[in-house]
Structures are given as C-alpha cells and as structure tokens.
Design an enzyme around this catalytic site. Structure first.
Site, short mmCIF file in Angstrom:
data_model
loop_
_atom_site.label_atom_id
_atom_site.label_comp_id
_atom_site.label_asym_id
_atom_site.label_seq_id
_atom_site.Cartn_x
_atom_site.Cartn_y
_atom_site.Cartn_z
CB VAL A 1 -0.84 -0.39 1.46
CG1 VAL A 1 -1.67 -1.20 0.81
CG2 VAL A 1 -0.44 -0.49 2.85
CE LYS A 2 6.49 0.83 -3.55
NZ LYS A 2 5.42 -0.48 -4.04
NE ARG A 3 -3.40 4.27 1.53
CZ ARG A 3 -3.24 2.74 0.01
NH1 ARG A 3 -2.25 2.49 -0.27
NH2 ARG A 3 -4.35 2.75 -0.09
CB THR B 1 4.54 -1.92 1.22
OG1 THR B 1 3.92 -1.52 0.87
CG2 THR B 1 5.31 -2.80 1.33
CG ASP C 1 3.85 1.29 -6.21
OD1 ASP C 1 5.26 0.53 -7.18
OD2 ASP C 1 3.71 0.79 -5.21
#
Lengths: 308, 308
Positions: free
Chosen positions: A104-106, A140, B108
């Site tokens: 999710v790369k938050r 993530t 991303d």
C-alpha cells in the site's frame, strides 16, 4: 506475524512472495468475458474478473508459496468494487493460511498515519466496538515524512503483532534521483536503512523484527550493504524477473542463516501463461502455469542460495 | 483544473482549503447516535456518521471556500463503507462546484503509479469503456521513488487537465530527519523542489502549473526559499492553526500576484465547535461554527497578505 512468515518460509523452503497485481491485460479473456457477461463492462465487472483471476492462482500456489503481496493500486483503480475485490483477496488468502503483505506504500503523519496503520493492520474504534477494516498482516510504508510517519505504525504493529516493510531502496531506474544522493558521504538510502534498524530494534519477534525493508533486486551491491545495516530486518525484494533481477544477485540480501529476505515476483508468476516458457499450459490453464513458474522461481533462488 | 482553482480563489478572495479529515472524535454525538441507531456500531454506522458530518459542513462553507481536501486515511480506516463515504464526499463537493484535493499521498513506480493516477484522477479502461473511479481534481503524491513515480501522474494530469501536489517539506516535527539532510550543501527538500519545478514546467495551465507542492506552514523560512525554487507551482500549505502555523508566516508562500498558495486547515474548521472561541454555537450547530471559523481564517490570511 514475522514469526509466522519465518516459519512458513522454512517449512515450505520458499523465500518467495507472489505479487497479486492483477492488471486487466493479464486476466485471460474467458474470465473477462464471463465477468462482463454477468456485470457488464463496469467497475463491478472488472472487479469480478480480477477476483476470479486471483482466486484461481491462490488455489494453485497456497501450498507451496508462503505469502502474497497484493498491490492495492491495481484494485483502487476500479474504485469501490476494486477495493471489495482487494478485501476478498486478503480474506481468501487468510483462509488458505497465507501471509498477506498489503503493498500500500502509505505514509503520512501523526493521527493520519495512525489511521492508515489502523486501516491496514489494526482495528478501528466504532462506538464501543473495535473492527478490522482491511486486515492485512504486513503493509509497505514510505519513510519520506520521518519518524512521525513510522511511529504510529510501530504502535499498531506492537499491539497486533503485525509488521511493516519500509521503502529503503526501490527497484526502479530513477530511484537514485533522491535515494542515492550523498549525505555526509553516504547515500540517503543508507541513512534510511539506519533508521529502519533503529525502528526494527523496538519491535523484535523471535529472530527477526516486525519492521522490515524494501530493497530492489535490481541493486544487488546496495542490497549487500543494507543487509549489514539492518541485520534484524527482513528484506522484501521486488524486481526479480520482469524487472531484471537475477537469482545470483539475490544471495546478498539473505543472512548466513539462509533467512532475512523474501523475494517478490508479480507478473512473472501471475502472467506466466503469456510467456513462451509456459505457453504450453495454454491461457485456459493460466493458474497451472503460475504454479509451475512459482516452483521454478523457488528452485532458482534456492539453487543460488545453496551455491554460495 | 489549476485554472479553475485559481479562478475560484480569486472570485471568493479566499486562498483556503478545508481539510475534511473526519476523525470520529470530531463528529458530534447526535450524528453518531443517529448513525449507530440506523446501522449499529459497524463500519457502515461510522461511515454514515462521517458522511453526515461532512455534508453539513460542506453545505455551510461551499459558497465561501474554493476547495476541500479530504484525507483518505480517515475514510480508509473504516474499510469499504469508509471508502464509499469518501467517494460520496468527493461527488457531493463536485455538485457544490468545489475543487477536491484528494489527500492520498500515493506514490509507486511505473504501471503501479499509473494505476494510482487513474484511480484518483483518471479513467480506467474496462473492456471498451472508460470509467472514473474516485475522480478527485488533485491528488497529493510522495516523491521518494523519483521520476518513475511522478511521470505516470503527469501523463494523467495532461490527459485530464487535473493536478498533483508533490510532498516537498512536510509540516511535522520529524520531517527534517530525511528532508533537511544536506546534499551538495543544500537540503534534500530543495533538490525535491527543483525536480518539482522541472515537472511543473511540463504541465502549465494559464498562469500556474498543474504540478504543485506541499510545504508546511510550520517552516516559513523554508517556504520563502521554496517559493523561489518553484515559481509556477501552487503551494498547498498544511499546518495552519492546530499545528502552529500563523498567518504572518504564510505570506512568504505567496507570489507577488497574491496567488501561488492555498492554506489548509482541517480540525480548526471542522471541529471549530469544540474550541472555546466558537463554543457559543453549541455542538448541535457545529456546521455554523465551521463557517465562522472559515470566515475568520480567510480574514486572518487576507489581513496578513494585505499588510505586506
């Protein structure tokens, strides 16, 4: 949850995670047709197609692959129905006892970062109840905002015994634009790696920390350095296969115990049927092709690890 | 969309955006009770409560405030029902002709970044159709992954005439851990600012670029420098009010034309009723308190701008 991940990797002898990034172009036509027939060419139709695609692949790999990494962007683009497909995928993987890494790369600050942590790893308070929203096992996280962004995740990780992988050195060609810039003689990603190690020490599981790192397979020399900077962090390694990372490059991401890294492949597995190597399976048997590709990947990586 | 934002700011004489970050503790009890009565203490109940809260505030500010900035984390934590409330909020603001900045801080690489851009600003292909998913006007984006993360957003911005705000220097205390580190004698955030300026030049609207930046009100001296580094980028300025940023600090974020910045306040507006200053409105009239707080904020900022 890091303990469970380590156990599963050992038991299945497979330091591998399959990226469930179901781009529509990977979804075989018969699945698209069936979904569109039922729901029309709508977000619901697209979501049904990717869900059926995921389900077939999960059914074919859950006994040999310890973990999946659904990339939430690929679901989010289909709006609410897409997010429902994401949640169904997470839940179904749990039914199959797979570890789920929400890619999710938050990353935000304070109460906002806490809301993200709660959304993906924790439970939200509603009146007197506590309810899990998306309920992945790992997420993530982006480090650009510093400790204010990470600490709320650490809090939830401790409460829930879940984990995070913090972006350190990403696999893409332009990752160096900021990540490689030298600060006091060392690249930014090393400084980030050092912070990851500090955070990791606050959240130890049995042998490894709940706090891991993302380091791209495409930068093996940097992986070698970062392995030493963050000895207790599992490294999630994207970039194997499609992006060019090779098994022999990956050995440096592992510790001497043969653990400490988990290598991701997304399209190399889920769209294996479209590659010449696995064309013999045919599009109808795409999930069998995925299983074979997963077996080949596991053997490739274990082979390289055994050679060192 | 940057042209529309500039027009609305001029017309309403209000370089202000209201952050719709509906934490449950801000939602008045009578709204929570009504929602829980209908849906129980469930994610649906929570989502209904925050939606009714938002709607009342929007109804009371849309004629004086040009833009809103819903913080998606606050919705995501309530799972699918929360995301439905997010989407309803975006759509309702559009009905009221407000500009919507999705504070999603996504980022991303490659096809994944494109999926995020499509999810929030573009249209996704489903069979022969193209469908918008969340459909905000702007999105906030994290730069840590470099151009590979930003370019897909630029592509969608050009196609859709929408925009992004890239995190440069965030408002939180620990933002300096990485962002302030010196590279070739200048802090990382300045290097990021220079890249933002490059990206901005590729996507010009009439007077300002589709590509803006986030710079915290809590760092006015840095804002002064960054204003010059990115002359054509609108600066989205969080940190006014609750986080400590003052109106007189904000003038440096604006250009000589009186434009170039939009100042955010979240809890200072949406939870105004809970502050002593606006307690006279009473919890039942929370949305009237929000309107008064918005008027006061606009006057405060315009006052400081007129004094310089």
């Amino acid at each position: 949850m890091i303990n469970k991940l380590v156990d599963k990797i050992k038991k299945q002898n497979a330091p591998v995670v399959v990226g469930l990034d179901p781009m529509m172009k990977f979804v075989p036509k018969h699945l698209q047709d069936a979904a569109f027939k039922e729901y029309g060419e709508t977000l619901e139709g697209a979501a049904e197609a990717i869900w059926q695609f995921n389900k077939a692949i999960i059914d074919n790999i859950y006994d040999i692959v310890p973990a999946v990494k659904p990339q939430v962007a690929m679901y989010e683009q289909f709006g609410i129905p897409g997010m429902i497909a994401f949640k169904k995928t997470v839940d179904y993987c749990h039914e199959k006892d797979m570890v789920v890494i929400g890619d999710v790369k938050r990353g935000d600050i304070g109460s906002t970062s806490e809301a993200y942590a709660v959304a993906h790893l924790g439970k939200v308070k509603v009146g007197n109840k506590e309810i899990a929203a998306f309920d992945e096992d790992f997420a993530t996280v982006n480090p650009y905002l510093g400790s204010d962004g990470i600490n709320p995740f650490l809090k939830v990780c401790k409460e829930e015994k879940k984990g995070i992988f913090i972006l350190v050195k990403t696999s893409n060609p332009s990752s160096g634009e900021f990540q490689d810039r030298l600060i006091d003689g060392r690249p930014l990603y090393e400084h980030v790696g050092e912070k990851v190690n500090e955070w990791a020490m606050q959240c130890m599981g049995d042998d490894y920390s709940y706090v891991g790192a993302v380091v791209g397979a495409t930068y093996p020399e940097m992986g070698k350095v970062l392995r030493k900077v963050m000895p207790k962090s599992f490294i999630l390694v994207p970039g194997y296969g499609a992006q060019g990372g090779k098994a022999e490059d990956l050995v440096h991401f592992f510790n001497e115990d043969g653990l400490g890294a988990i290598v991701n492949s997304s399209r190399g597995i889920i769209a294996a049927y479209a590659k010449e190597e696995y064309a013999k399976f045919g599009e109808a048997n795409f999930a069998d092709a995925s299983r074979q590709a997963a077996i080949d990947m596991i053997n490739d990586i274990n082979g390289a690890l055994n050679k060192r």
